[in-house]
Design a protein around this motif. Structure first.
Motif, PDB file in Angstrom:
ATOM      1  N   GLU A   1       2.524 -27.838  19.549  1.00 33.78           N
ATOM      2  CA  GLU A   1       1.491 -28.601  18.851  1.00 33.78           C
ATOM      3  C   GLU A   1       1.319 -28.165  17.389  1.00 33.78           C
ATOM      4  O   GLU A   1       1.144 -28.983  16.497  1.00 33.78           O
ATOM      5  N   GLY A   2       1.318 -26.874  17.163  1.00 34.21           N
ATOM      6  CA  GLY A   2       1.229 -26.388  15.785  1.00 34.21           C
ATOM      7  C   GLY A   2      -0.174 -26.360  15.217  1.00 34.21           C
ATOM      8  O   GLY A   2      -0.355 -26.373  13.993  1.00 34.21           O
ATOM      9  N   SER A   3      -1.186 -26.269  16.073  1.00 35.75           N
ATOM     10  CA  SER A   3      -2.556 -26.226  15.528  1.00 35.75           C
ATOM     11  C   SER A   3      -2.812 -24.909  14.791  1.00 35.75           C
ATOM     12  O   SER A   3      -3.569 -24.883  13.809  1.00 35.75           O
ATOM     13  N   ASN A   4      -2.190 -23.823  15.232  1.00 35.66           N
ATOM     14  CA  ASN A   4      -2.334 -22.558  14.490  1.00 35.66           C
ATOM     15  C   ASN A   4      -1.610 -22.623  13.148  1.00 35.66           C
ATOM     16  O   ASN A   4      -2.084 -22.078  12.156  1.00 35.66           O
TER      17      ASN A   4
ATOM     18  N   ALA B   1       3.361 -18.551  15.749  1.00 38.13           N
ATOM     19  CA  ALA B   1       2.147 -19.351  15.972  1.00 38.13           C
ATOM     20  C   ALA B   1       2.438 -20.319  17.112  1.00 38.13           C
ATOM     21  O   ALA B   1       2.789 -21.470  16.895  1.00 38.13           O
ATOM     22  N   GLY B   2       2.341 -19.791  18.344  1.00 37.50           N
ATOM     23  CA  GLY B   2       2.700 -20.621  19.487  1.00 37.50           C
ATOM     24  C   GLY B   2       4.202 -20.744  19.643  1.00 37.50           C
ATOM     25  O   GLY B   2       4.701 -21.775  20.089  1.00 37.50           O
TER      26      GLY B   2
ATOM     27  N   MET C   1       7.173 -20.027  21.752  1.00 38.25           N
ATOM     28  CA  MET C   1       7.163 -19.746  23.188  1.00 38.25           C
ATOM     29  C   MET C   1       8.470 -19.137  23.688  1.00 38.25           C
ATOM     30  O   MET C   1       8.869 -19.378  24.828  1.00 38.25           O
TER      31      MET C   1
ATOM     32  N   VAL D   1       0.079 -14.427  17.759  1.00 39.89           N
ATOM     33  CA  VAL D   1      -1.273 -14.653  18.299  1.00 39.89           C
ATOM     34  C   VAL D   1      -1.126 -14.933  19.783  1.00 39.89           C
ATOM     35  O   VAL D   1      -0.251 -15.685  20.208  1.00 39.89           O
TER      36      VAL D   1
ATOM     37  N   PRO E   1      -3.391 -15.590  23.569  1.00 37.93           N
ATOM     38  CA  PRO E   1      -4.718 -15.963  24.077  1.00 37.93           C
ATOM     39  C   PRO E   1      -5.247 -15.071  25.189  1.00 37.93           C
ATOM     40  O   PRO E   1      -5.655 -15.554  26.248  1.00 37.93           O
TER      41      PRO E   1
ATOM     42  N   HIS F   1      -8.741 -21.725  21.113  1.00 37.39           N
ATOM     43  CA  HIS F   1      -8.087 -22.245  19.904  1.00 37.39           C
ATOM     44  C   HIS F   1      -8.962 -22.057  18.667  1.00 37.39           C
ATOM     45  O   HIS F   1      -8.471 -21.690  17.601  1.00 37.39           O
TER      46      HIS F   1
ATOM     47  N   GLU G   1      -8.576 -18.533  17.658  1.00 35.74           N
ATOM     48  CA  GLU G   1      -7.235 -18.317  17.087  1.00 35.74           C
ATOM     49  C   GLU G   1      -7.144 -18.833  15.658  1.00 35.74           C
ATOM     50  O   GLU G   1      -6.537 -18.184  14.797  1.00 35.74           O
TER      51      GLU G   1
HETATM   52  C1  GRF Z   1      -1.822 -20.819  21.300  1.00 36.53           C
HETATM   53  O1  GRF Z   1      -2.876 -20.838  22.200  1.00 36.53           O
HETATM   54  C2  GRF Z   1      -1.183 -19.450  21.252  1.00 36.53           C
HETATM   55  O2  GRF Z   1      -2.061 -18.433  21.533  1.00 36.53           O
HETATM   56  C3  GRF Z   1      -0.169 -19.550  22.349  1.00 36.53           C
HETATM   57  O3  GRF Z   1       0.324 -20.865  22.261  1.00 36.53           O
HETATM   58  C4  GRF Z   1      -0.692 -21.710  21.739  1.00 36.53           C
HETATM   59  C5  GRF Z   1      -0.076 -22.480  20.620  1.00 36.53           C
HETATM   60  O4  GRF Z   1      -0.907 -23.499  20.160  1.00 36.53           O
HETATM   61  N1  GRF Z   1       0.839 -18.525  22.196  1.00 36.53           N
HETATM   62  P1  GRF Z   1      -0.522 -24.314  18.839  1.00 36.53           P
HETATM   63  O5  GRF Z   1       0.926 -24.787  18.987  1.00 36.53           O
HETATM   64  O6  GRF Z   1      -0.704 -23.419  17.661  1.00 36.53           O
HETATM   65  O7  GRF Z   1      -1.472 -25.482  18.820  1.00 36.53           O
END
Ligand code: GRF
Length: 213
Positions: free
Chosen positions: A19-22, A93-94, A96, A114, A116, A177, A180
């Motif tokens: 998603e990339g919200s971070n 940032a997310g 995986m 980061v 959670p 989120h 974060e």
């Molecule tokens: C976040 O909750 C982070 O902690 C975890 O994956 C999620 C990524 O979210 N490792 P986003 O892609 O930044 O929206």
């Protein structure tokens, strides 16, 4: 272990998978000040974060494992791409995937993640579900340096909150989120300002401007 402030602006490469919200939080709060996001790399071609980067005018590249012989080859290509952009810091940032040892050593002390949960509790995937299954009453978020283990590097910042009795996972994810999106930019900003240091005698002891004045 902590990067010297080596250039102006401070150059950040962000690694994402979804998603990339971070990433968006970093773009909205840090990018264009003394900090510049100089590239976004995704392990997934379809990641929405790739679009977010391009919309912000930032170069984005996909490093899908299936395009490379193996993970080491993918990580070597990813490392070269980041080195070409002269990054001072790599922000997961997310992202995986587990990065290979050579990649971690190449950017030693210059990678943050980061996660959670309140590490060392609940490392790895599905951390929120792990915590709920365990029945914790306090949860949180950790920003940490990345070492060769899974979510095992020195902690930079943590923030906790008490769980309501009704455990609505979507509401909890949303709350995590929000934390974060504050905590990760704050950690990057502190590192960029040279306000994060590690005690050489105790590498797990990270000093930050916020905690230590
Ligand atoms: C976040 O909750 C982070 O902690 C975890 O994956 C999620 C990524 O979210 N490792 P986003 O892609 O930044 O929206």
């Amino acid at each position: 272990m902590v990067p010297p402030v080596s250039s102006d602006p401070f150059r950040v490469g962000v690694l994402i998978s979804g998603e990339g919200s971070n990433l968006q939080a970093i773009l909205d709060t840090l990018h264009g000040s003394e900090i510049e996001v100089v590239g976004v790399a995704s392990s997934q071609r379809q990641a929405h974060g790739v679009e977010r980067a391009r919309q912000a005018g930032i170069e984005a590249e996909v490093f899908d494992r299936s395009d490379h012989a193996d993970r080491d080859a993918r990580d070597a290509a990813l490392g070269n791409w980041l080195a070409d952009r002269r990054v001072d810091l790599v922000v997961l940032a997310g992202f995986m995937e587990i990065l290979s040892g050579p990649f971690i050593r190449r950017f030693e002390g210059r990678i943050v993640n980061v996660h959670p949960s309140l590490l060392p509790a609940f490392p790895g995937v599905r951390a929120i579900e792990q915590a709920l299954d365990y029945g914790v009453q306090v949860m949180g978020v950790t920003v940490h340096f990345v070492d060769e283990g899974v979510d095992s590097g020195p902690v930079i910042l943590q923030e906790c909150f008490e769980l309501p009795y009704a455990r609505d996972i979507e509401a909890i994810e949303e709350h995590i989120h929000q934390i974060e999106h504050r905590l990760l930019p704050r950690a990057v900003s502190l590192i960029a300002a040279g306000s994060v240091s590690i005690d050489a005698d105790n590498p797990r002891s990270v000093r930050t401007g916020v905690r230590d004045g």
